[in-house]
Design an enzyme around this catalytic site. Structure first.
Site, PDB file in Angstrom:
ATOM      1  N   LYS A  53       0.767  -1.173   0.066  1.00  5.92           N
ATOM      2  CA  LYS A  53      -0.013  -0.093  -0.082  1.00  5.92           C
ATOM      3  C   LYS A  53       0.993   1.234   0.039  1.00  5.92           C
ATOM      4  CE  LYS A  53      -3.931  -2.327   2.483  1.00  5.92           C
ATOM      5  NZ  LYS A  53      -4.459  -2.517   3.518  1.00  5.92           N
ATOM      6  N   GLN A  97      -4.421  -0.964   9.667  1.00  7.18           N
ATOM      7  CA  GLN A  97      -4.372  -2.229   8.954  1.00  7.18           C
ATOM      8  C   GLN A  97      -4.928  -3.027  10.069  1.00  7.18           C
ATOM      9  OE1 GLN A  97      -2.948  -2.921   6.227  1.00  7.18           O
ATOM     10  NE2 GLN A  97      -3.849  -5.203   6.300  1.00  7.18           N
ATOM     11  N   ASP A 120     -10.227   4.223   4.711  1.00 12.30           N
ATOM     12  CA  ASP A 120     -10.905   2.621   4.502  1.00 12.30           C
ATOM     13  C   ASP A 120     -12.276   2.686   4.708  1.00 12.30           C
ATOM     14  OD1 ASP A 120      -9.426   0.561   4.199  1.00 12.30           O
ATOM     15  OD2 ASP A 120      -8.823  -0.058   6.181  1.00 12.30           O
TER      16      ASP A 120
END
Ligand code: NAP
Length: 308
Positions: A53, A97, A120
Site C-alpha cells: 500500500k 491495518q 478505509d
C-alpha cells in the site's frame, strides 16, 4: 473460455490516472497528499499488505508513512498515535491495518480516525453514509471490484448478484453498493448458514466469492457465462523440505471455473491490486476534499468579517 478481468493491468492504468490527478492538485495547492498506515503487531501477511500500500501510494506521488507498533504497545499508545495523525494537517488519509492483534478493539480504533481522513471507509459514520446511498469513502476492496467491473463494461443493472461472505469490509458494503440506486443489481448476501448455496450460486449472473476458503467455488457453483469475482487470498501449503513455500490461491478453483465462466478475475492479479489502487484513489479524494473544506471555511470567514 472466460474473459480475464486483469486487475493488475487495470490497477496500473488507474494508478497512473491518479498520479496525474495528484500532480494537478500539487500544482494548484502547493501540497502533497499524505497517507499514514498504522500497523500493530508482527503478522507477516499484514506487513506485506502495508508495504504494498505504501509503495503504491508513493508511486502515485503521495507522501506515505508507516507507523509500526509492537503487538504489546497497548490501546493507549495506538489511540495516541491516531490522535496525533488526526491532528496533522499533512496527513489526509489514515488507515489502521486489520486485523489488529488480540486485545485491541478494531471498532474503537476505527472511530478514532476522523471520518474525513477515514480512507478505509470503516468509521461508523462513513458506513452509515454508505448505507444511506451517499458514500464519502467506499471501502477499498468493494471500490476496487466496482471499478474492475466498470472498466470491463460488465453489466450490473438488473443482474442477479450473489455474494458469498458477509464481512464488514467486503461482502456487506459490496451488497449495499451493487443493490443501490444507480447500480441496480438484485443482490443476495450468502454466508456459512445459507441453505442450498449451490442452487443460489448457480442462479447468479455475477458471483463474488469472499469467504477465505481455498478453491471452494468449483464448476458446480457457477452458471455458464456468469461473471466470477474472486476476492479470497489463501496460501496453499508447500513443502518446506524441498524449499516449496506454497502458493496463493483464491476462493475459486480457477482452472475448473474459467472454461465455463463469461468473465473471471484471477488470484493473484485480480481484486488484490484493485484494492490497493482504490486506497490510493480514496487518499486523493480525501486530500482534494480537505482543500475544498478549507476554501468553504475561508469563504464563511470572509463573509463573517465583512458583516462585522
Ligand atoms: P471474513 O471476515 O473472513 O468472513 C468470511 C465470510 O465468509 C463470513 O461471512 C462467513 O460466514 C462466510 N463463509 C465462510 N465459509 C463459507 C461457506 N462455506 N459458504 C458461504 N459463506 C461462507 O471475510 P473477509 O475479511 O471478507 O475475507 C474473505 C477472504 O477475502 C479472505 O480470503 C481474505 O483474505 C480475502 N480478502 C482479500 C482482499 C483483497 O484485497 N484481495 C481484501 C479483503 C479480504 P459467517 O458470517 O456465517 O461466518
Amino acid at each position: 473460455m472466460a474473459m480475464l478481468l486483469d486487475g493488475k493491468a487495470t490497477a496500473a492504468a488507474w494508478r497512473l490516472e491518479l498520479k496525474g490527478r495528484v500532480e494537478r492538485w500539487r500544482e494548484t495547492t502547493g501540497q502533497t497528499p499524505g497517507l499514514a498506515v498504522v500497523l500493530v503487531g508482527d503478522d507477516p501477511a499484514s506487513a506485506v499488505y502495508v508495504r504494498n500500500k505504501a509503495k503504491a501510494a508513493a508511486e502515485a506521488g503521495i507522501r506515505s508513512t508507516v507507523v509500526e507498533l509492537r503487538p504489546e504497545a497497548g490501546r493507549a499508545d495506538l489511540l495516541g498515535h491516531l490522535d496525533r495523525l488526526a491532528a496533522d494537517p499533512a496527513v489526509h488519509g489514515i488507515l489502521v491495518q486489520l486485523p489488529l492483534p488480540p486485545g485491541y478493539d478494531p471498532v474503537e480504533a476505527q472511530e478514532r480516525v476522523p471520518p474525513a481522513k477515514d480512507v478505509d471507509g470503516l468509521h461508523p459514520l462513513n458506513q452509515g453514509l454508505l448505507a444511506l446511498g451517499r458514500p464519502r469513502f467506499i471501502p477499498a476492496t468493494p471500490l476496487g471490484i466496482l471499478e474492475l467491473l466498470k472498466r470491463y463494461a460488465i453489466p450490473i443493472a438488473g443482474a442477479r448478484a450473489v455474494i458469498l461472505g458477509r464481512s464488514a469490509i467486503v461482502g456487506q458494503p459490496l451488497a449495499t453498493l451493487l443493490g443501490g440506486k444507480g447500480r441496480d443489481a438484485t443482490v443476495t448476501l450468502a454466508h456459512s448458514r445459507t441453505r442450498d448455496l449451490g442452487s443460489l450460486a448457480r442462479s447468479a449472473d455475477l458471483l463474488v466469492a469472499a469467504i477465505g476458503r481455498a478453491q471452494y467455488v468449483g464448476r458446480d457453483l457457477v452458471r455458464p457465462g456468469a461473471t466470477v469475482i474472486d476476492v479470497g487470498v489463501n496460501r496453499i501449503a508447500g513443502d518446506p523440505q524441498s524449499g516449496n513455500r506454497g502458493r496463493l490461491v483464491g476462493d475459486v478453483d480457477f482452472a475448473a471455473v474459467e472454461p465455463i465462466a463469461g468473465a473471471i478475475s484471477p488470484v493473484p492479479g485480480g481484486v488484490g491490486p484493485m484494492t490497493i489502487a482504490a486506497l490510493v484513489h480514496n487518499t486523493v479524494v480525501a486530500a482534494e476534499a480537505s482543500e475544498a473544506a478549507k476554501s468553504v471555511a475561508g469563504t464563511r470567514g470572509a463573509g463573517a468579517g465583512s458583516w462585522s
